[in-house]
Motif scaffolding. Structure first.
Motif, PDB file in Angstrom:
ATOM      1  N   TYR A 113      73.758  79.240  -5.492  1.00  0.00           N
ATOM      2  CA  TYR A 113      73.654  78.556  -4.601  1.00  0.00           C
ATOM      3  C   TYR A 113      75.206  77.979  -4.093  1.00  0.00           C
ATOM      4  O   TYR A 113      75.700  78.471  -3.007  1.00  0.00           O
ATOM      5  CB  TYR A 113      72.751  77.301  -4.295  1.00  0.00           C
TER       6      TYR A 113
ATOM      7  N   GLY B 100      77.719  81.091  -3.114  1.00  0.00           N
ATOM      8  CA  GLY B 100      77.516  80.957  -1.824  1.00  0.00           C
ATOM      9  C   GLY B 100      78.281  80.416  -0.667  1.00  0.00           C
ATOM     10  O   GLY B 100      78.994  80.621   0.073  1.00  0.00           O
TER      11      GLY B 100
ATOM     12  N   SER C  12      72.263  83.106  -0.206  1.00  0.00           N
ATOM     13  CA  SER C  12      72.615  83.763  -1.396  1.00  0.00           C
ATOM     14  C   SER C  12      71.775  83.546  -2.566  1.00  0.00           C
ATOM     15  O   SER C  12      71.632  84.411  -3.322  1.00  0.00           O
ATOM     16  CB  SER C  12      73.802  82.740  -1.932  1.00  0.00           C
TER      17      SER C  12
ATOM     18  N   LYS D  47      69.015  86.301  -1.937  1.00  0.00           N
ATOM     19  CA  LYS D  47      69.704  87.572  -2.451  1.00  0.00           C
ATOM     20  C   LYS D  47      69.427  87.925  -3.789  1.00  0.00           C
ATOM     21  O   LYS D  47      69.519  89.129  -4.115  1.00  0.00           O
ATOM     22  CB  LYS D  47      71.279  87.562  -2.002  1.00  0.00           C
TER      23      LYS D  47
ATOM     24  N   THR E 114      69.657  83.505   7.196  1.00  0.00           N
ATOM     25  CA  THR E 114      70.584  82.386   6.764  1.00  0.00           C
ATOM     26  C   THR E 114      70.644  81.436   8.234  1.00  0.00           C
ATOM     27  O   THR E 114      71.243  80.313   8.284  1.00  0.00           O
ATOM     28  CB  THR E 114      71.853  83.008   6.611  1.00  0.00           C
TER      29      THR E 114
ATOM     30  N   ILE F 187      76.757  87.761   3.840  1.00  0.00           N
ATOM     31  CA  ILE F 187      75.890  88.283   2.860  1.00  0.00           C
ATOM     32  C   ILE F 187      75.466  89.835   3.104  1.00  0.00           C
ATOM     33  O   ILE F 187      75.374  90.576   2.073  1.00  0.00           O
ATOM     34  CB  ILE F 187      74.510  87.337   2.922  1.00  0.00           C
TER      35      ILE F 187
END
Length: 433
Positions: A56, A59, A307, A310, A344, A353
C-alpha cells in the motif's frame, strides 16, 4: 474465486462508502486491507512474500514522489487565478460573448479554457462554480446539473487531449517515450466529437427535467458574482498561453520536467500581471498548498488500494484476460486502463498502475506508441469517474452541495459514457491511419 470475490468486495465497499461520505484516507487502506486478507497477503513483511503495508505505502508514496510538484504548481496556479479574479474575468468574458441564453455552453467553455490552460481540474470547478450558479439562476435551470456541466468542460475532451498540460496527458510519456501532442490528428477529431456529444446529451437531460417542472432553487449560501474589481481577461489568458507554449516547446529537452517549468512560469507570469488584484497573497498560497495536498493525497490513497489489488492473483487474471481480448490491440489496452482506472477511481492512478504492466506487451506487439498514448489517455478518463472518484466526490458534495442521488447520473453520462464513446472512435480512426 476467493481472490476475485475479495477484490470485487473491496472495490464495492470503496464505492459505496465513498458515496456515503467516508474519508478516503481512512477508507482506502481499510478496503485494501480487506483485499489483502481475502487473498492471503500478509499484513507485514514475510520472507519471499509481498505484504499489505509495503504494497500500500509503496503505491501511495511513489505516486506522491512522481507527481507532487505538478499537483502543487497546478494548484498554486489555479488558486492565484481564483484569488486575483483572473479566472472570473476569463469566465465572464466567455459568458458575455455567448450571452446568458447559452448558460450551459458558457459554463462548459469556461471550464475547458481553464483546464486546457493548465489549471488543475479540482481548482477549475471551484473557480467556475459561482459563474455557473449565476447563469443557471438567470436561465432558471435545475442546479443539480451544474456538476455535470463543470465535469464536461474539465475532465473529458480537454483533460486527455493532445497538448493538454493536465497530468493525465503526461503520465504516458515516461512509459512510452512519446510527447504531449501524441496522436494529435485523431485527438482533435475525438475532442470535437466528445464535446458535441456531451453537450447534446447534457442539454437533452436538462430540457427533459425542465419539461417535467424542475427549476432553479436558490440557497442562502449561493456565491455572488461581480462584487470585486477584476483584471482584464487578457491578463488571465496570457498565463494560460504561457503554460501551454512552454510545456510543449520544452518537452523534447526537459521531458516530464517541462510541465514543472511551464507551470512555475505560469504562476510567476500570473502574479506579475495581476499582483495588484491579489487581496491576500498568504491565503492564496496557503489555499494552493492545502488544495494540492488534499488532491494528491486523495488520489494516492486510492492508488495505494490499486497497488494492493495489483498483488492479488485476481488482478493478474484480469490483466491477462484483457490483453488476450480478440480484436484491435488498442481495444485491449483501452479496456485494461479503463478497468484499472475504475478500480482506483482515478485516471492518473489507473495509468500509473496499468502502464508498467501493459505498455511493454503492446509495444512488443508492434503497437504504435503515439496511438497507444492517446488511447490510454482518453480511456483513463472514462470509468475513473465512478462514484468514488475524488473529483466527482469533491465537485458534487463539497463544491456544489448536491447529493450523489440527485447529481451523479448526469455526471456519469458526460464523464463516463462520453469518454467511452470517444475511446471507441479513437480506436476506429487509428485503425484507418
Amino acid at each position: 474465486m476467493l481472490s476475485l470475490l475479495g477484490l470485487l468486495t473491496g472495490l464495492l465497499l470503496l464505492i459505496v462508502l465513498t458515496m456515503r461520505g467516508v474519508n478516503l484516507f481512512i477508507l482506502a487502506p481499510l478496503c485494501a486491507l480487506l483485499v489483502a486478507v481475502t487473498n492471503g497477503i500478509p499484513f507485514w513483511q514475510v520472507a519471499g512474500q509481498s505484504d499489505f503495508v509495503h504494497g500500500y505505502m509503496n503505491g501511495f508514496a511513489s505516486f506522491v514522489s512522481s507527481w507532487f510538484l505538478m499537483f502543487l504548481l497546478g494548484s498554486l496556479f489555479g488558486k492565484l487565478m481564483e484569488h486575483t479574479g483572473a479566472a472570473d474575468a476569463v469566465a465572464l468574458a466567455i459568458i458575455n460573448k455567448l450571452g446568458k441564453g447559452h448558460a450551459v455552453a458558457a459554463v462548459v467553455l469556461a471550464c475547458a479554457v481553464l483546464t486546457y490552460g493548465g489549471v488543475s481540474v479540482f481548482v477549475v470547478a471551484f473557480s467556475a462554480y459561482p459563474m455557473a450558479v449565476s447563469l443557471f439562476k438567470d436561465a432558471n435551470l435545475p442546479r443539480r446539473f451544474i456538476p455535470a456541466a463543470l465535469g464536461l468542460g474539465s475532465v473529458t475532451f480537454t483533460m486527455t487531449s493532445a497538448g493538454s498540460p493536465e497530468i493525465q496527458n503526461w503520465i504516458p510519456i515516461q512509459y512510452l517515450k512519446t510527447s504531449p501532442y501524441a496522436g494529435w490528428e485523431v485527438s482533435v477529431v475525438v475532442a470535437i466529437f466528445m464535446a458535441a456529444l456531451g453537450y447534446g446529451l447534457l442539454k437533452k437531460m436538462i430540457n427533459k427535467a425542465v419539461d417535467q417542472g424542475e427549476h432553479f432553487i436558490g440557497r442562502d449560501s449561493d456565491p455572488v458574482v461581480g462584487e470585486r474589481a477584476l483584471p482584464h481577461p487578457l491578463l488571465g489568458i496570457i498565463p494560460l498561453i504561457v503554460v501551454l507554449l512552454l510545456s510543449n516547446l520544452l518537452h523534447h529537452s526537459l521531458q516530464q520536467a517541462a510541465l514543472i517549468v511551464a507551470l512555475a512560469a505560469g504562476v510567476l507570469c500570473l502574479y506579475l500581471l495581476n499582483r495588484r488584484f491579489v487581496q491576500n497573497l498568504d491565503k492564496a498560497l496557503n489555499d494552493g498548498v492545502t488544495g494540492a495536498l488534499l488532491a494528491i493525497g486523495n488520489t494516492a490513497a486510492v492508488v495505494g488500494f490499486g497497488s494492493v489489488a495489483k498483488l492479488t492473483p485476481a488482478f493478474d487474471q484480469i490483466v491477462h484476460a484483457v490483453v488476450a481480448l480478440p480484436g484491435p490491440e488498442l481495444l485491449g489496452a483501452a479496456v485494461a486502463v479503463s478497468v484499472i482506472a475504475g478500480v482506483t477511481g482515478s485516471a492518473s492512478g489507473g495509468q500509473v498502475i496499468a502502464l508498467p504492466e501493459i505498455a511493454p506487451t503492446y509495444l512488443e506487439r508492434g503497437v504504435d506508441a503515439e496511438q497507444l498514448h492517446r488511447v490510454v489517455a482518453i480511456s483513463s478518463g472514462a470509468l475513473d469517474s465512478l462514484p468514488h472518484n475524488g473529483y466527482v466526490v469533491t465537485t458534487i458534495r463539497a463544491i456544489c452541495g448536491e447529493s450523489h442521488h440527485n447529481a451523479y447520473w448526469p455526471v456519469a453520462v458526460v464523464t463516463v459514457l462520453v469518454p467511452l464513446f470517444g475511446t471507441l472512435l479513437a480506436i476506429v480512426l487509428f485503425q484507418w491511419i
